[in-house]
Design a protein around this motif. Structure first.
Motif, short mmCIF file in Angstrom:
data_model
loop_
_atom_site.label_atom_id
_atom_site.label_comp_id
_atom_site.label_asym_id
_atom_site.label_seq_id
_atom_site.Cartn_x
_atom_site.Cartn_y
_atom_site.Cartn_z
N VAL A 15 0.84 -1.20 0.00
CA VAL A 15 0.00 0.00 0.00
C VAL A 15 0.88 1.25 0.00
CG1 VAL A 15 -1.74 1.30 1.29
CG2 VAL A 15 -1.91 -1.19 1.11
N ALA A 16 1.93 1.24 0.81
CA ALA A 16 2.84 2.39 0.86
C ALA A 16 3.52 2.61 -0.49
CB ALA A 16 3.88 2.18 1.96
N ARG B 254 0.99 4.21 -2.83
CA ARG B 254 0.76 5.60 -2.44
C ARG B 254 1.91 6.49 -2.90
NH1 ARG B 254 -1.01 5.86 3.75
NH2 ARG B 254 -1.46 8.02 3.13
N ARG B 255 3.13 6.02 -2.74
CA ARG B 255 4.28 6.80 -3.20
C ARG B 255 4.25 6.97 -4.71
NH1 ARG B 255 6.97 3.60 0.78
NH2 ARG B 255 7.64 2.13 -0.84
N ARG C 51 1.87 9.67 -5.53
CA ARG C 51 2.41 10.99 -5.18
C ARG C 51 3.49 11.45 -6.15
NH1 ARG C 51 2.77 9.80 1.38
NH2 ARG C 51 0.49 9.79 1.71
N GLN D 204 -7.38 4.24 1.83
CA GLN D 204 -6.05 4.83 1.78
C GLN D 204 -5.63 5.13 0.35
OE1 GLN D 204 -2.88 3.05 4.32
NE2 GLN D 204 -4.52 1.72 5.05
N LEU D 205 -5.89 4.19 -0.55
CA LEU D 205 -5.50 4.38 -1.95
C LEU D 205 -6.36 5.44 -2.62
CD1 LEU D 205 -4.92 0.63 -2.90
CD2 LEU D 205 -3.20 2.35 -2.32
N ARG E 219 -7.67 8.01 -1.27
CA ARG E 219 -7.25 9.34 -0.81
C ARG E 219 -6.06 9.88 -1.61
NH1 ARG E 219 -8.90 7.62 4.53
NH2 ARG E 219 -6.84 6.70 4.93
N GLU E 220 -5.32 8.99 -2.26
CA GLU E 220 -4.19 9.42 -3.11
C GLU E 220 -4.62 9.67 -4.55
OE1 GLU E 220 -1.47 10.16 -1.78
OE2 GLU E 220 -1.59 9.13 0.16
#
Length: 249
Positions: A136-137, A140-141, A144, A167-168, A170-171
């Protein structure tokens, strides 16, 4: 604990005739009639009707590598970790296509590839399981950095928790769940990546889970083969089309 038990999760089907070939992907043989293991089918679903994938591989070098890997598993059984001991089978690289096997040490090959993509890139992911924090991180990166990301995922929250979806989202990642209308398992595992430098397709058995990262025997194929990319691109388009039962994808 059972959740940390190593599993043989690869799907490799090798044939010698009429020419040596191998099929790899996400398809599990399941749902015999009568069913010998109903508890397993209850857990994984009927893969005769699931969203699934097998890719035929004919290059003799890749077929040989897959065949030797399958023979080693039959002969020696699973082991931990990849790359240690005389029984371990190494990754295979023929230039435009690479085979990556798990369990392994070091960076995740798919995540390592994703790091090469950023602003102006298009990334499409079909995934049955997304739960690993590191995965997930990574996504997200990637968002971004400016990549345009779309995800088609399994409809059950057991395999893709609602918290991960939020979470995804929101990105700015476009997130769709498939299969809920007819309770059809969504078992696809592939990635399509495009930027100004070219295209990659990734497919295999790997999930975006800690179990797949560290314990399971898994396989990922990373290729720049245009035919593979275009076939998966067409299938992605089919997945995203509205169905009469569902209305909108």
């Amino acid at each position: 604990m059972q959740m940390f038990k190593q599993r043989l999760h690869e799907k490799i089907y090798c044939f010698s005739h009429p020419v040596p070939t191998a099929f790899v992907g996400s398809f599990n043989p399941s749902a015999d009639s009568p069913e010998e293991f109903p508890d397993i089918v209850s857990e994984i679903g009927d893969h005769r009707v699931a969203h699934n994938l097998l890719v035929e591989i004919r290059d003799p070098r890749l077929v040989h590598c897959l065949l030797e890997h399958a023979r080693s598993l039959h002969r020696n059984g699973p082991w931990l970790p990849l790359g240690l001991g005389p029984r371990a089978v190494r990754d295979c690289d023929i230039g435009d296509t690479q085979l990556h096997f798990w369990p392994r040490f070091g960076a995740h090959p798919v995540e390592r590839l994703l790091k090469r993509y950023g602003a102006g890139s298009r990334v499409r992911i079909a995934a049955s399981h997304i739960s690993n924090r590191a995965s997930v991180a990574c996504l997200r990166r990637l968002a971004r950095r400016g990549a345009n990301i779309e995800i088609a995922a399994e409809h059950t929250e057991r395999r893709v928790p609602r918290a991960v979806e939020l979470q995804l989202a929101r990105e700015g990642i476009a997130f769709t769940r498939l299969g809920a209308d007819a309770n059809v398992p969504m078992h696809l595992k592939f990635v399509l990546l495009e930027n100004s430098e070219g295209r990659h397709a990734v497919f295999g058995s790997f999930n975006w889970t800690a179990q797949a990262y560290w314990l399971n025997h898994e396989l990922a194929v990373i290729t720049r083969d245009d035919d593979v990319f275009e076939a998966l691109d067409r299938h992605w388009t089919t997945l995203r089309q509205p169905s009469p039962e569902r209305g909108q994808p």
